[in-house]
Design a protein around this motif. Structure first.
Motif, PDB file in Angstrom:
ATOM      1  N   VAL A 179      -8.472  -0.866  -9.870  1.00 21.94           N
ATOM      2  CA  VAL A 179      -7.284  -0.397 -10.571  1.00 21.94           C
ATOM      3  C   VAL A 179      -6.286   0.100  -9.542  1.00 21.94           C
ATOM      4  O   VAL A 179      -6.619   0.926  -8.681  1.00 21.94           O
ATOM      5  CB  VAL A 179      -7.620   0.719 -11.580  1.00 21.94           C
ATOM      6  N   PHE A 180      -5.064  -0.414  -9.627  1.00 26.61           N
ATOM      7  CA  PHE A 180      -3.991  -0.032  -8.721  1.00 26.61           C
ATOM      8  C   PHE A 180      -3.026   0.883  -9.467  1.00 26.61           C
ATOM      9  O   PHE A 180      -2.590   0.565 -10.585  1.00 26.61           O
ATOM     10  CB  PHE A 180      -3.259  -1.272  -8.214  1.00 26.61           C
ATOM     11  N   ALA A 181      -2.720   2.034  -8.866  1.00 26.85           N
ATOM     12  CA  ALA A 181      -1.773   2.979  -9.442  1.00 26.85           C
ATOM     13  C   ALA A 181      -0.471   2.865  -8.667  1.00 26.85           C
ATOM     14  O   ALA A 181      -0.419   3.167  -7.469  1.00 26.85           O
ATOM     15  CB  ALA A 181      -2.318   4.402  -9.351  1.00 26.85           C
ATOM     16  N   GLY A 182       0.592   2.404  -9.339  1.00 25.59           N
ATOM     17  CA  GLY A 182       1.859   2.174  -8.669  1.00 25.59           C
ATOM     18  C   GLY A 182       2.948   3.102  -9.149  1.00 25.59           C
ATOM     19  O   GLY A 182       2.703   4.074  -9.856  1.00 25.59           O
ATOM     20  N   ARG A 183       4.162   2.781  -8.771  1.00 27.69           N
ATOM     21  CA  ARG A 183       5.300   3.614  -9.154  1.00 27.69           C
ATOM     22  C   ARG A 183       5.650   3.465 -10.634  1.00 27.69           C
ATOM     23  O   ARG A 183       6.205   4.374 -11.242  1.00 27.69           O
ATOM     24  CB  ARG A 183       6.519   3.241  -8.306  1.00 27.69           C
ATOM     25  N   HIS A 184       5.318   2.295 -11.239  1.00 26.18           N
ATOM     26  CA  HIS A 184       5.710   2.031 -12.620  1.00 26.18           C
ATOM     27  C   HIS A 184       4.545   1.770 -13.561  1.00 26.18           C
ATOM     28  O   HIS A 184       4.750   1.713 -14.778  1.00 26.18           O
ATOM     29  CB  HIS A 184       6.632   0.803 -12.684  1.00 26.18           C
ATOM     30  N   ALA A 185       3.340   1.545 -13.021  1.00 20.83           N
ATOM     31  CA  ALA A 185       2.258   1.096 -13.907  1.00 20.83           C
ATOM     32  C   ALA A 185       0.901   1.299 -13.259  1.00 20.83           C
ATOM     33  O   ALA A 185       0.777   1.460 -12.039  1.00 20.83           O
ATOM     34  CB  ALA A 185       2.448  -0.384 -14.257  1.00 20.83           C
TER      35      ALA A 185
ATOM     36  N   PRO B 189       0.794  -1.231   0.000  1.00 22.80           N
ATOM     37  CA  PRO B 189       0.000   0.000   0.000  1.00 22.80           C
ATOM     38  C   PRO B 189       0.825   1.279   0.000  1.00 22.80           C
ATOM     39  O   PRO B 189       0.376   2.299  -0.536  1.00 22.80           O
ATOM     40  CB  PRO B 189      -0.846  -0.115   1.277  1.00 22.80           C
ATOM     41  N   GLU B 190       2.034   1.231   0.571  1.00 25.83           N
ATOM     42  CA  GLU B 190       2.847   2.447   0.611  1.00 25.83           C
ATOM     43  C   GLU B 190       3.442   2.799  -0.749  1.00 25.83           C
ATOM     44  O   GLU B 190       4.036   3.870  -0.913  1.00 25.83           O
ATOM     45  CB  GLU B 190       3.964   2.314   1.646  1.00 25.83           C
ATOM     46  N   LEU B 191       3.267   1.928  -1.739  1.00 27.61           N
ATOM     47  CA  LEU B 191       3.853   2.157  -3.060  1.00 27.61           C
ATOM     48  C   LEU B 191       2.806   2.473  -4.124  1.00 27.61           C
ATOM     49  O   LEU B 191       3.072   2.342  -5.321  1.00 27.61           O
ATOM     50  CB  LEU B 191       4.671   0.933  -3.484  1.00 27.61           C
ATOM     51  N   GLY B 192       1.643   2.915  -3.701  1.00 28.82           N
ATOM     52  CA  GLY B 192       0.644   3.286  -4.695  1.00 28.82           C
ATOM     53  C   GLY B 192      -0.721   3.501  -4.087  1.00 28.82           C
ATOM     54  O   GLY B 192      -0.910   3.408  -2.879  1.00 28.82           O
ATOM     55  N   SER B 193      -1.687   3.811  -4.937  1.00 25.08           N
ATOM     56  CA  SER B 193      -3.065   4.030  -4.525  1.00 25.08           C
ATOM     57  C   SER B 193      -3.961   3.096  -5.335  1.00 25.08           C
ATOM     58  O   SER B 193      -3.487   2.290  -6.138  1.00 25.08           O
ATOM     59  CB  SER B 193      -3.465   5.492  -4.715  1.00 25.08           C
TER      60      SER B 193
END
Length: 367
Positions: A80-86, A65-69
């Protein structure tokens, strides 16, 4: 004058709270209501019958969870997961429906496996974007670094872009440069699926508010309030927007049609916390003044609930206020039959909720 709140329901978190951004929240879809929590490995969605917990849906999360929303579709059939790369869309079966890769928010050369950067400080504390579904569930709006993998790397979108995607397959339908350098961002949906708000936090540099309109073929973006407005909420009808200035001094109601301010309330109208006045001594007025939280919303079309909890926390329990959007002024301080913590989060149907101090439960309130 004070107004008493009535406890409507108390709901336990579906999973133990483990840390960053894992508190439960409430979401509504067409004829449905969900208790949602992101834990270390999943997005847990509990369908509610009235306020009673029902069946549970679990979406496996591709990164901690600390690496995206994340964002959940109105029908809770897709996350839909929004991460550092995708961006990655996951359906109820746990299958990845689509993925859109983009440059890393932390500026690295790229990773395809989250395990390679989970412990990396640069990734954890980098800037970040956000994602949201349109209210009909057919579109996904996303704020990412540009260019994305569907675009030529020599494109001129700029360092960050706002995308409109087909929720079914991730096809990019439209894009616009945001002109921002984000520490983070938050989407605020409008009842019209073709409209969306985006607040971008740039740390001390400001907080641009972008307002997007998608007509099925073209995306247009306006900026409301320059670099100094944080969008808190859209009213149930979609006619009004609620914002607070970046310095948290002024609450304002805007026309959604053009962003014009129809009424504003300065934080000086809110009395200092009683304990602050008692302890003030020779303190300057600015040292004990109240200021508005970065959260608030519409209880219904004619009532806004906001908090001053951040400025109050040094002195005791945070305070919540009812405000009339037609001409904002403190109407009443809300009093509760039990201690509450944190800011109020409005649901637009006459209720709002608070999350317990330990993030292990939430409490739903009405007047």
């Amino acid at each position: 004058m004070s107004r008493p709140a009535r406890l409507v329901a108390s709901l336990d978190a579906p999973s133990p709270v483990t840390g960053f951004d894992t508190a439960p929240c409430l979401m509504s879809g067409p004829g449905a209501r969900f208790l949602v929590q992101r834990d270390d490995t999943e997005l847990i969605v509990c369908e509610l019958a009235g306020w009673a917990p029902g069946s549970t849906i679990r979406f496996p999360a591709p990164w901690p969870p600390e690496l995206g929303s994340w964002a959940l579709s109105p029908g809770a059939d897709l996350a839909v997961f929004a991460g550092r790369h995708a961006l990655r869309a996951v359906d109820r079966s746990g299958r990845t429906r689509w993925e859109l890769r983009h440059p890393c928010w932390a500026g690295c050369a790229g990773h395809t496996d989250a395990s390679k950067y989970v412990g990396d400080r640069d990734h954890r504390y980098s800037g970040s974007g956000s994602v949201a579904f349109a209210t009909d569930g057919k579109l996904v709006w996303a704020h990412i670094p540009g260019p994305s993998a569907d675009e030529d790397a020599d494109g001129d979108d700029g360092p960050e872009v706002w995308l409109v995607l087909d929720a079914a397959d991730g096809t990019v339908l439209a894009r616009a440069a945001t002109g921002t350098v984000a520490a983070g961002s938050v989407h605020v949906p409008h009842p019209d699926p073709g409209r969306m708000g985006l607040s971008v936090g740039e740390g001390q540099d400001g907080s641009p508010l972008l307002w997007g309109r998608w007509d099925g073929s073209r995306l247009t973006v306006d900026t409301f309030g320059g670099e100094d407005r944080v969008l808190l909420a859209v009213s149930p009808t979609g006619d009004r927007l609620l914002t607070v200035t970046h310095d948290q001094d002024t609450l304002a109601v805007h026309r959604a049609a053009d962003g014009s301010v129809t009424a504003a309330l300065d934080a000086e109208a809110v009395p200092p916390h009683p304990a602050a006045e008692e302890d003030a001594g020779d303190a300057e007025a600015d040292e004990i003044r109240a200021y508005f939280d970065y959260e608030g919303g519409f209880v219904d079309e004619e009532t806004v609930v906001v908090g001053t909890t951040e400025s109050d926390e040094e002195y005791g329990a945070g305070r919540h206020w009812l405000v009339a959007p037609a001409s904002p002024r403190p109407l009443d301080r809300i009093t509760y039959p039990r201690e509450v913590s944190g800011p109020p989060r409005a649901l637009g149907d006459g209720t709002w909720y608070t999350v317990s101090a330990a993030d292990s439960a939430l409490h739903v309130w009405a007047l």
